[in-house]
Design an enzyme around this catalytic site. Structure first.
Site, short mmCIF file in Angstrom:
data_model
loop_
_atom_site.label_atom_id
_atom_site.label_comp_id
_atom_site.label_asym_id
_atom_site.label_seq_id
_atom_site.Cartn_x
_atom_site.Cartn_y
_atom_site.Cartn_z
N ALA A 11 37.37 24.98 -12.09
CA ALA A 11 37.08 23.89 -11.16
C ALA A 11 35.75 23.24 -11.51
CB ALA A 11 37.04 24.42 -9.73
N LYS A 18 35.66 40.02 -17.35
CA LYS A 18 35.19 38.64 -17.15
C LYS A 18 33.76 38.51 -17.70
CE LYS A 18 35.49 34.41 -15.37
NZ LYS A 18 34.35 33.93 -14.75
N GLU A 69 22.92 31.54 -15.46
CA GLU A 69 23.16 32.92 -15.03
C GLU A 69 22.91 33.91 -16.18
OE1 GLU A 69 26.52 32.76 -11.61
OE2 GLU A 69 27.12 31.76 -13.45
N LEU A 107 34.26 25.92 -6.63
CA LEU A 107 35.30 26.86 -6.19
C LEU A 107 35.33 27.03 -4.68
CD1 LEU A 107 35.27 29.64 -8.88
CD2 LEU A 107 37.22 28.24 -8.21
N ASN A 116 34.34 24.49 -25.04
CA ASN A 116 34.64 25.86 -25.51
C ASN A 116 35.40 25.90 -26.83
OD1 ASN A 116 33.40 26.51 -23.16
ND2 ASN A 116 35.25 27.16 -22.07
N SER A 135 30.29 26.69 -17.66
CA SER A 135 29.37 26.52 -16.53
C SER A 135 27.91 26.54 -16.99
CB SER A 135 29.62 27.59 -15.48
OG SER A 135 29.49 28.87 -16.03
O1 KPL Z 1 34.06 31.15 -16.64
C1 KPL Z 1 33.82 30.30 -17.48
C2 KPL Z 1 32.57 29.54 -17.31
O2 KPL Z 1 32.46 28.43 -17.78
O3 KPL Z 1 31.67 30.08 -16.64
C3 KPL Z 1 34.71 30.15 -18.67
C4 KPL Z 1 35.89 31.07 -18.52
C5 KPL Z 1 33.94 30.49 -19.91
C6 KPL Z 1 35.31 28.78 -18.79
O4 KPL Z 1 34.46 27.81 -19.25
#
Ligand code: KPL
Length: 298
Positions: free
Chosen positions: A127, A180, A258, A12, A198, A246
Site C-alpha cells: 500500500a 519478513k 527503519e 496500511l 525493487n 518503504s
Molecule cells: O515490505 C516491503 C517494503 O518496502 O518495506 C517490501 C516487501 C520490500 C516491498 O517493497
C-alpha cells in the site's frame, strides 16, 4: 461489539480502519492532530474508491478497557507512542496489534508491561499514500496474526479476518517475522542505495549481496535456512519489481528509516552472539550515511 482503535492514517492503517468500518465495526482513529472529532479517509483498491468518516479517539483511557489497538507506526515510533498511551491511561491489560518492519522495537518497554497482550501482524499487502488521507492498495497480499507470547486465538480474530481477508492465525508469528525481516534486510537497503524500484535487484551483483545478507541472518537465527530465505527474497523482488520500497520512500521524503530495526538489528545480534554479520553492518552504515545526507536534522 469490539472497539477497534487504529493508530495513524498511514498507508496500511487506513485500509484496516476502512475495512473494519465497512464491516459495521466500531472503529476510532488515534492520530497526532486531535482537534477534529471526525476524520475522513479515502481508500482505493483496484480503482474502487471508498470514503469513510471515522471518529477520532481523544485519549487512550477514553477508548475503553476492552479496545483492541491496531498500531501501524514505524518501528522507531513505537516506543514514544506506547509511552504516550501509558501516560493517557492505557489499560493495564491492553490488547495491542503491532505491525511494522523489523525487530527489536520497544522491546524493553513491552517486557516491563507483562500484562499487555501483544499480537504481531505480518502483512504482504502493498500500500502507498497518494496524499495524507488517501491510501491506495497496490498489491493485495496475505496477512498473518499471532501472539508475541504464546496465547490462544482471541475471540475478535474472526471479525478481523472477515473484514480484511486473507488473514491467517498462526501460533508461530515469530518465524513469520524473521522471514519478513530477511526480505526487508535484503531488499530495502539495496534498492534504496540503487535509488530504484525493487526490480533493480535482479542483477548478478545484487544476487551476491542478497545471498550474504541471508546467510548472516541464518547464522544469527539457527531456526532459519539461508536457501529458503534467499528464495523468498527473489520471489518478493519478482512480485514487487515495480514498487519503490518503504525505505527509499522514507529517504526521498527526508524521514527517518527503519534501518536500526532491520540490518542494524542483525548487526547488533551478531555482536551479541559473536557472529560475523559484516554485510548487514555495512549496509546499515551506508543507509545511515544516506539518511543523514538526505536530512541532516535527523
Ligand atoms: O515490505 C516491503 C517494503 O518496502 O518495506 C517490501 C516487501 C520490500 C516491498 O517493497
Amino acid at each position: 461489539m469490539t472497539r477497534w482503535v487504529v493508530v495513524g492514517t498511514g498507508a496500511l492503517g487506513s485500509h484496516w480502519a476502512a475495512a473494519l468500518s465497512r464491516a459495521g465495526e466500531d472503529v476510532q482513529l488515534y492520530v497526532r492532530d486531535r482537534q477534529h472529532k471526525q476524520l475522513d479517509i479515502t481508500t482505493s483498491v483496484h480503482e474502487q474508491i471508498s470514503h469513510s468518516s471515522l471518529p477520532v479517539c481523544q485519549t487512550a483511557a477514553a477508548a475503553g478497557k476492552d479496545a483492541v489497538w491496531l498500531v501501524f507506526v514505524k518501528a522507531w515510533q513505537l516506543e514514544p507512542l506506547l509511552l504516550q498511551l501509558v501516560d493517557e491511561g492505557l489499560p493495564q491489560q491492553a490488547q495491542l496489534i503491532v505491525s511494522h518492519n523489523g525487530m527489536g522495537a520497544a522491546e524493553e518497554l513491552i517486557q516491563e508491561h507483562p500484562d499487555w497482550q501483544v499480537f504481531d501482524l505480518v502483512t504482504t499487502h502493498g500500500a502507498w499514500r497518494q496524499d495524507r488521507y488517501h491510501s491506495i492498495l497496490a498489491g493485495l497480499g496475505h496477512s498473518w496474526l499471532g501472539a508475541r507470547h504464546a496465547a490462544a486465538q482471541p475471540q475478535w480474530f474472526t471479525t478481523l479476518a472477515a473484514a480484511f481477508p486473507p488473514l491467517t492465525w498462526t501460533d508461530d508469528i515469530t518465524l513469520r517475522r524473521w522471514h519478513k525481516l530477511a526480505i526487508n534486510c535484503a531488499i530495502n537497503p539495496l534498492a534504496t542505495l540503487a535509488q530504484s524500484s525493487n526490480g533493480v535487484l535482479r542483477s548478478d551483483s545484487a544476487r551476491t549481496k542478497i545471498r550474504a545478507v541471508c546467510e548472516e541472518i541464518a547464522k544469527v537465527n539457527l531456526a532459519l535456512d539461508a536457501n529458503e530465505l534467499e528464495a523468498q527474497v527473489h520471489e518478493v523482488i519478482r512480485a514487487t519489481a515495480g514498487n519503490r520500497c518503504s525505505m527509499l520512500q522514507d529517504i526521498t521524503a527526508g524521514r527517518r528509516t527503519e534501518i536500526d530495526y532491520l540490518n542494524g538489528f542483525i548487526c547488533r545480534q551478531g555482536v551479541e552472539k559473536q557472529i560475523v554479520t559484516r554485510t548487514n553492518c555495512e549496509l546499515a552504515d551506508q543507509i545511515r550515511v544516506l539518511e543523514a545526507s538526505a536530512n541532516p536534522q535527523l
